[in-house]
Design a protein around this motif. Structure first.
Motif, mmCIF file in Angstrom:
data_model
loop_
_atom_site.group_PDB
_atom_site.id
_atom_site.type_symbol
_atom_site.label_atom_id
_atom_site.label_comp_id
_atom_site.label_asym_id
_atom_site.label_seq_id
_atom_site.Cartn_x
_atom_site.Cartn_y
_atom_site.Cartn_z
ATOM 1 N N ILE A 282 5.234 -3.877 10.962
ATOM 2 C CA ILE A 282 6.373 -3.213 11.598
ATOM 3 C C ILE A 282 6.093 -3.101 13.084
ATOM 4 N N ALA A 283 6.935 -3.748 13.870
ATOM 5 C CA ALA A 283 6.825 -3.676 15.331
ATOM 6 C C ALA A 283 5.380 -3.817 15.813
ATOM 7 N N GLY A 284 4.689 -4.856 15.339
ATOM 8 C CA GLY A 284 3.336 -5.146 15.802
ATOM 9 C C GLY A 284 2.245 -4.327 15.111
ATOM 10 N N LYS A 285 2.660 -3.346 14.283
ATOM 11 C CA LYS A 285 1.647 -2.529 13.573
ATOM 12 C C LYS A 285 1.590 -2.931 12.110
ATOM 13 N N THR A 286 0.437 -2.701 11.461
ATOM 14 C CA THR A 286 0.309 -3.021 10.041
ATOM 15 C C THR A 286 0.119 -1.739 9.242
ATOM 16 N N GLU A 287 0.960 -1.554 8.218
ATOM 17 C CA GLU A 287 0.812 -0.415 7.301
ATOM 18 C C GLU A 287 0.345 -0.974 5.972
ATOM 19 N N ALA A 288 -0.831 -0.547 5.495
ATOM 20 C CA ALA A 288 -1.332 -1.039 4.211
ATOM 21 C C ALA A 288 -0.962 -0.051 3.110
ATOM 22 N N GLY A 289 -0.668 -0.570 1.924
ATOM 23 C CA GLY A 289 -0.324 0.317 0.808
ATOM 24 C C GLY A 289 -0.098 -0.476 -0.465
ATOM 25 N N LEU A 302 6.732 2.058 -0.434
ATOM 26 C CA LEU A 302 5.305 1.796 -0.190
ATOM 27 C C LEU A 302 4.512 3.067 -0.473
ATOM 28 N N GLU A 303 3.503 2.919 -1.307
ATOM 29 C CA GLU A 303 2.652 4.081 -1.591
ATOM 30 C C GLU A 303 1.426 4.047 -0.695
ATOM 31 N N ARG A 304 1.204 5.155 0.026
ATOM 32 C CA ARG A 304 0.009 5.290 0.883
ATOM 33 C C ARG A 304 -0.584 6.658 0.631
#
Ligand code: BTN
Length: 323
Positions: A282-289, A302-304
């Motif tokens: 998302i907009a250059g950032k990575t969210e892991a989940g 997304l579960e985090r």
């Protein structure tokens, strides 16, 4: 070149059988000189047809070509609003250029696209008679507000259409892709024309890889698959087009009434990333989940750290996390 003229079409239909045809006979048929025959052959080669010449035998297409046929699609789908072209810039654009004067269900299908487009301004590789380039018009009187899950519904319709013609095993990747064995098989691009509080005119574009020519494969920068990998038999693009039309004509009016809710279970059955570790870009950032499916608005869940949150928007990309 933006279209084949009448002689180009006659030549294409002749060569579609994959047999040899002498330059002399072609010249007679088209009513042109041998030099002009050469030029017509070059024009067909330029749009990606593999046509070659053997001295003493004539010209031949390397493979027989099953051309799209508007009448066959109309008969199979009971929809009279089917437009088939040999060459277009983009089937989505053809419909967009004709808004708002279209009837629901107007379809446009082309043998090739010169500027086929994908999501986020990407090019959709569209060689001649190799794949399906399909666009479909639908007007939603309920307006734009309720359409956030539309591309997911269209994905379900496309998988249903493939199932109905005996092509099984295709899955969905949120929000717009069809996958086969972990590789992209097809993409969906929906373009809208809407004013707030008014009806929303949608052009639903679907590109399905049918048989990827090796030269074209080099132009694609992500893992891909095609229908020839999932079926031992030749895929009939006319039948596939009709199946898509029938499925969209059935599901879109229902979706307009009910929204995505009745389709959530079907989506979860088809979701190729469900319960897998993923990265959201998302907009250059990575969210892991962990991917937990979708909600009624078509948002990805997304579960985090044990908390499930919805994510939605055109600029989000989903990737399987590296194991
Ligand atoms: C994606 O990026 O995955 C979406 C690809 C959509 C391609 C189809 S082919 C028919 C229609 N016409 C276009 O120009 N694009 C869509």
């Amino acid at each position: 070149m933006s279209e084949l003229n009448e002689q180009g079409n006659v030549l294409l239909t002749l060569l579609a059988d994959g047999e040899f045809h002498s330059g002399e006979k072609i010249g007679e048929l088209l009513g042109v000189s041998r030099t002009s025959v050469n030029n017509y052959i070059k024009a067909l080669q330029e749009i990606g047809l593999d046509i070659y010449k053997v001295t003493g035998k004539g010209y031949r297409s390397a493979v027989p070509i099953d051309l799209l046929n508007a009448q066959t699609i109309k008969n199979l789908s009971k929809n009279r609003n089917v437009h088939v072209e040999q060459i277009l810039d983009s089937t989505n654009q053809w419909l967009l250029d004709r808004l708002p004067n279209l009837e629901n269900g107007q379809s446009c299908i082309s043998e090739c696209q010169l500027t086929g487009r994908g999501r986020r301004g990407r090019t959709w590789v569209s060689p001649f008679a190799s794949h399906l380039y399909f666009s479909f018009y639908w007007r939603f009187d309920s307006g734009i507000d309720k359409l956030s899950g539309l591309s997911l519904l269209v994905g379900i319709a496309a998988v249903n259409a493939l199932d109905k013609i005996g092509l099984h095993g295709v899955t969905l990747k949120w929000p717009n892709d069809l996958y086969y064995q972990g590789k992209k098989l097809a993409g969906i691009l929906i373009e809208l024309n809407a004013q707030a509080t008014e009806a929303c005119h949608t052009v639903i574009g679907i590109g399905i890889n049918v048989r990827m020519p090796p030269e074209q494969a080099k132009l694609i920068d992500q893992p891909w698959s095609d229908l020839s990998q999932l079926s031992g038999e030749k895929v009939d693009r006319n039948l596939l087009s009709a199946a898509l039309i029938n499925e969209l004509q059935t599901l879109l009016p229902q979706y307009e009434q009910t929204g995505l809710h009745p389709y959530l279970t079907r989506w979860l059955d088809l979701d190729c990333f469900l319960n897998k570790a993923v990265n959201l870009l998302i907009a250059g950032k990575t969210e892991a989940g962990i991917c937990r499916g979708i909600n009624e608005s078509g948002a990805l869940l997304l579960e985090r750290d044990g908390v499930v949150e919805p994510y939605i928007g055109g600029e989000i990309s989903l990737r399987l996390a590296k194991q």
